[in-house]
Design a protein around this motif. Structure first.
Motif, mmCIF file in Angstrom:
data_model
loop_
_atom_site.group_PDB
_atom_site.id
_atom_site.type_symbol
_atom_site.label_atom_id
_atom_site.label_comp_id
_atom_site.label_asym_id
_atom_site.label_seq_id
_atom_site.Cartn_x
_atom_site.Cartn_y
_atom_site.Cartn_z
ATOM 1 N N MET A 148 0.796 -1.232 0.000
ATOM 2 C CA MET A 148 0.000 0.000 0.000
ATOM 3 C C MET A 148 0.834 1.291 0.000
ATOM 4 S SD MET A 148 -3.183 -0.899 2.543
ATOM 5 C CE MET A 148 -4.340 -2.228 2.173
ATOM 6 N N PRO A 149 1.805 1.441 -0.901
ATOM 7 C CA PRO A 149 2.585 2.681 -0.933
ATOM 8 C C PRO A 149 1.727 3.880 -1.336
ATOM 9 C CG PRO A 149 3.010 1.380 -2.898
ATOM 10 C CD PRO A 149 2.167 0.522 -2.002
ATOM 11 N N ASP A 150 2.027 5.022 -0.742
ATOM 12 C CA ASP A 150 1.406 6.308 -1.101
ATOM 13 C C ASP A 150 -0.094 6.382 -0.822
ATOM 14 O OD1 ASP A 150 3.769 7.592 -2.051
ATOM 15 O OD2 ASP A 150 3.634 6.374 -3.874
ATOM 16 N N LEU A 151 -0.619 5.467 -0.045
ATOM 17 C CA LEU A 151 -2.039 5.505 0.303
ATOM 18 C C LEU A 151 -2.216 5.997 1.743
ATOM 19 C CD1 LEU A 151 -3.401 2.172 -1.251
ATOM 20 C CD2 LEU A 151 -3.408 4.477 -2.237
ATOM 21 N N TYR A 152 -3.328 6.660 2.002
ATOM 22 C CA TYR A 152 -3.624 7.171 3.338
ATOM 23 C C TYR A 152 -4.316 6.082 4.162
ATOM 24 C CZ TYR A 152 -2.240 11.896 2.153
ATOM 25 O OH TYR A 152 -1.511 13.002 1.805
ATOM 26 N N VAL A 153 -3.785 5.866 5.346
ATOM 27 C CA VAL A 153 -4.271 4.787 6.207
ATOM 28 C C VAL A 153 -4.287 5.250 7.657
ATOM 29 C CG1 VAL A 153 -3.387 2.976 4.675
ATOM 30 C CG2 VAL A 153 -1.933 3.857 6.521
ATOM 31 N N PHE A 154 -4.875 4.419 8.513
ATOM 32 C CA PHE A 154 -4.793 4.633 9.951
ATOM 33 C C PHE A 154 -3.418 4.152 10.433
ATOM 34 C CE2 PHE A 154 -9.216 2.981 9.127
ATOM 35 C CZ PHE A 154 -9.838 4.221 9.112
ATOM 36 N N PRO A 155 -2.912 4.667 11.536
ATOM 37 C CA PRO A 155 -1.678 4.117 12.098
ATOM 38 C C PRO A 155 -1.849 2.633 12.422
ATOM 39 C CG PRO A 155 -2.266 6.184 13.166
ATOM 40 C CD PRO A 155 -3.438 5.802 12.315
ATOM 41 N N GLY A 156 -0.803 1.857 12.216
ATOM 42 C CA GLY A 156 -0.893 0.434 12.524
ATOM 43 C C GLY A 156 0.202 -0.364 11.869
ATOM 44 N N GLY A 157 0.231 -1.655 12.189
ATOM 45 C CA GLY A 157 1.230 -2.523 11.608
ATOM 46 C C GLY A 157 1.179 -3.912 12.199
ATOM 47 N N ARG A 158 2.174 -4.700 11.856
ATOM 48 C CA ARG A 158 2.235 -6.102 12.246
ATOM 49 C C ARG A 158 2.476 -6.264 13.754
ATOM 50 N NH1 ARG A 158 6.614 -10.360 9.602
ATOM 51 N NH2 ARG A 158 6.285 -12.072 11.060
ATOM 52 N N ARG A 159 1.848 -7.256 14.339
ATOM 53 C CA ARG A 159 2.093 -7.571 15.735
ATOM 54 C C ARG A 159 3.491 -8.163 15.888
ATOM 55 N NH1 ARG A 159 -1.776 -11.825 18.722
ATOM 56 N NH2 ARG A 159 -0.729 -13.202 17.217
ATOM 57 N N ASP A 160 4.216 -7.654 16.856
ATOM 58 C CA ASP A 160 5.579 -8.098 17.133
ATOM 59 C C ASP A 160 5.554 -9.102 18.281
ATOM 60 O OD1 ASP A 160 8.256 -7.714 18.739
ATOM 61 O OD2 ASP A 160 8.647 -6.929 16.734
ATOM 62 N N PRO A 161 6.443 -10.113 18.287
ATOM 63 C CA PRO A 161 6.476 -11.063 19.408
ATOM 64 C C PRO A 161 6.610 -10.382 20.769
ATOM 65 C CG PRO A 161 7.804 -11.894 17.606
ATOM 66 C CD PRO A 161 7.396 -10.497 17.219
ATOM 67 N N LEU A 162 7.322 -9.258 20.819
ATOM 68 C CA LEU A 162 7.508 -8.556 22.092
ATOM 69 C C LEU A 162 6.228 -7.901 22.592
ATOM 70 C CD1 LEU A 162 11.000 -6.882 21.536
ATOM 71 C CD2 LEU A 162 10.466 -8.928 22.871
ATOM 72 N N ASP A 163 5.231 -7.744 21.714
ATOM 73 C CA ASP A 163 3.973 -7.128 22.143
ATOM 74 C C ASP A 163 3.263 -7.975 23.200
ATOM 75 O OD1 ASP A 163 4.191 -4.870 20.478
ATOM 76 O OD2 ASP A 163 3.368 -5.979 18.775
ATOM 77 N N HIS A 164 3.554 -9.267 23.252
ATOM 78 C CA HIS A 164 2.919 -10.138 24.245
ATOM 79 C C HIS A 164 3.351 -9.816 25.666
ATOM 80 C CE1 HIS A 164 2.120 -12.485 20.594
ATOM 81 N NE2 HIS A 164 1.178 -13.084 21.271
ATOM 82 N N SER A 165 4.523 -9.202 25.804
ATOM 83 C CA SER A 165 5.049 -8.958 27.146
ATOM 84 C C SER A 165 5.160 -7.475 27.496
ATOM 85 C CB SER A 165 6.433 -9.620 27.292
ATOM 86 O OG SER A 165 7.332 -9.138 26.299
ATOM 87 N N ALA A 220 -1.076 0.243 19.960
ATOM 88 C CA ALA A 220 -0.550 1.350 20.770
ATOM 89 C C ALA A 220 0.908 1.638 20.421
ATOM 90 C CB ALA A 220 -0.683 1.001 22.251
ATOM 91 N N ARG A 221 1.700 0.586 20.239
ATOM 92 C CA ARG A 221 3.114 0.762 19.884
ATOM 93 C C ARG A 221 3.264 1.433 18.521
ATOM 94 N NH1 ARG A 221 5.635 -2.191 16.511
ATOM 95 N NH2 ARG A 221 4.259 -4.002 16.749
ATOM 96 N N GLU A 222 2.484 0.965 17.544
ATOM 97 C CA GLU A 222 2.562 1.545 16.200
ATOM 98 C C GLU A 222 2.133 3.010 16.210
ATOM 99 O OE1 GLU A 222 3.604 0.409 13.322
ATOM 100 O OE2 GLU A 222 4.058 -1.666 13.852
ATOM 101 N N LEU A 223 1.182 3.351 17.056
ATOM 102 C CA LEU A 223 0.754 4.744 17.156
ATOM 103 C C LEU A 223 1.926 5.625 17.590
ATOM 104 C CD1 LEU A 223 -1.693 6.751 17.084
ATOM 105 C CD2 LEU A 223 -1.866 6.373 19.552
ATOM 106 N N VAL A 224 2.677 5.167 18.579
ATOM 107 C CA VAL A 224 3.837 5.929 19.039
ATOM 108 C C VAL A 224 4.885 6.029 17.935
ATOM 109 C CG1 VAL A 224 5.733 6.017 20.696
ATOM 110 C CG2 VAL A 224 3.470 5.269 21.442
#
Length: 222
Positions: free
Chosen positions: A47-64, A100-104
């Motif tokens: 999705m290059p050059d498209l307007y989207v909401f903040p976000g992304g892939r879940r990272d393994p560290l997100d569990h902790s 929350a992490r992707e938002l930051v």
């Protein structure tokens, strides 16, 4: 016409969706709801050059990762519903922490009044969508939503990043000309319709789930 699948097309068709999360952030401070959107950088494969909401892939560290308040139980229940693989409450929470992490990382904004651990209690689960086969990247994305005033966010504090450029608070009723993915437009339309009947957007409502099934784009409810 050559109907044979190339190695590249086969590889793309076999790409397994990765768990991801996105955050719909709404500013209602002046009485006219505005939503935060940014343009994905040109270098992105997906999705290059498209307007989207903040976000992304879940990272393994997100569990902790730590959190200041947990998800509403009704939100957790919906997140667990219809999962492709067995999911625990901890895994569901990790999706919210990913958002929350992707938002930051992408906007500089924190789901907290003190830039400490994120407050998850205000997050609504409003949609889920799986990228259709054939794309170079595929994601099973859960879309969360909250209001800036609920988590003490200053709307003026946004900053562009390498991931999202041209961050803007846009009038939710006037985004028809914006270049955005179809699924982003569909989900935003769902939110606009919901807010007409329930401006506060309660936690326990059914959640639309968009995916390709049997070659057809379908909308299920979780």
């Amino acid at each position: 016409m050559n109907d044979r699948a190339t190695p590249q097309s086969v590889a793309r068709a076999d790409v397994r969706p990765k768990d991801a999360a996105s955050l719909i952030l709404i500013d209602r401070s002046d009485g006219k709801p505005r939503v935060l959107l940014g343009r994905r950088a040109s270098a992105h494969v997906f999705m290059p050059d498209l307007y989207v909401f903040p976000g992304g892939r879940r990272d393994p560290l997100d569990h902790s990762r730590p959190f200041a308040s947990d998800l509403n139980p009704q939100v957790t229940e919906r997140l667990l519903a219809g999962s492709r693989r067995p999911m625990t409450s901890k895994s569901a929470r990790a999706l919210a922490l990913a958002a929350a992490r992707e938002l930051v990382e992408e906007t500089g904004l924190h789901l907290s009044t003190s830039a400490a651990s994120p407050e998850l209690a205000t997050l609504r689960f409003v949609a889920r969508a799986i990228t259709p086969p054939g794309q170079p990247r595929r994601f099973d994305t859960r879309f969360f939503l909250t209001f800036t005033d609920e988590v003490g966010i200053d709307p003026t504090a946004i900053r562009d990043s390498r991931e999202l450029l041209d961050l803007q608070w846009l009038d939710m009723s006037d985004i028809s000309c914006l270049n955005m993915p179809d699924i982003t437009r569909i989900i935003l339309g769902d939110v606009i319709d919901l807010m007409k009947t329930d401006p506060s957007l309660g936690f326990g409502r059914d959640v639309p789930f968009y995916l390709l099934r049997g070659g057809r784009f379908v909308r299920l409810m979780l």
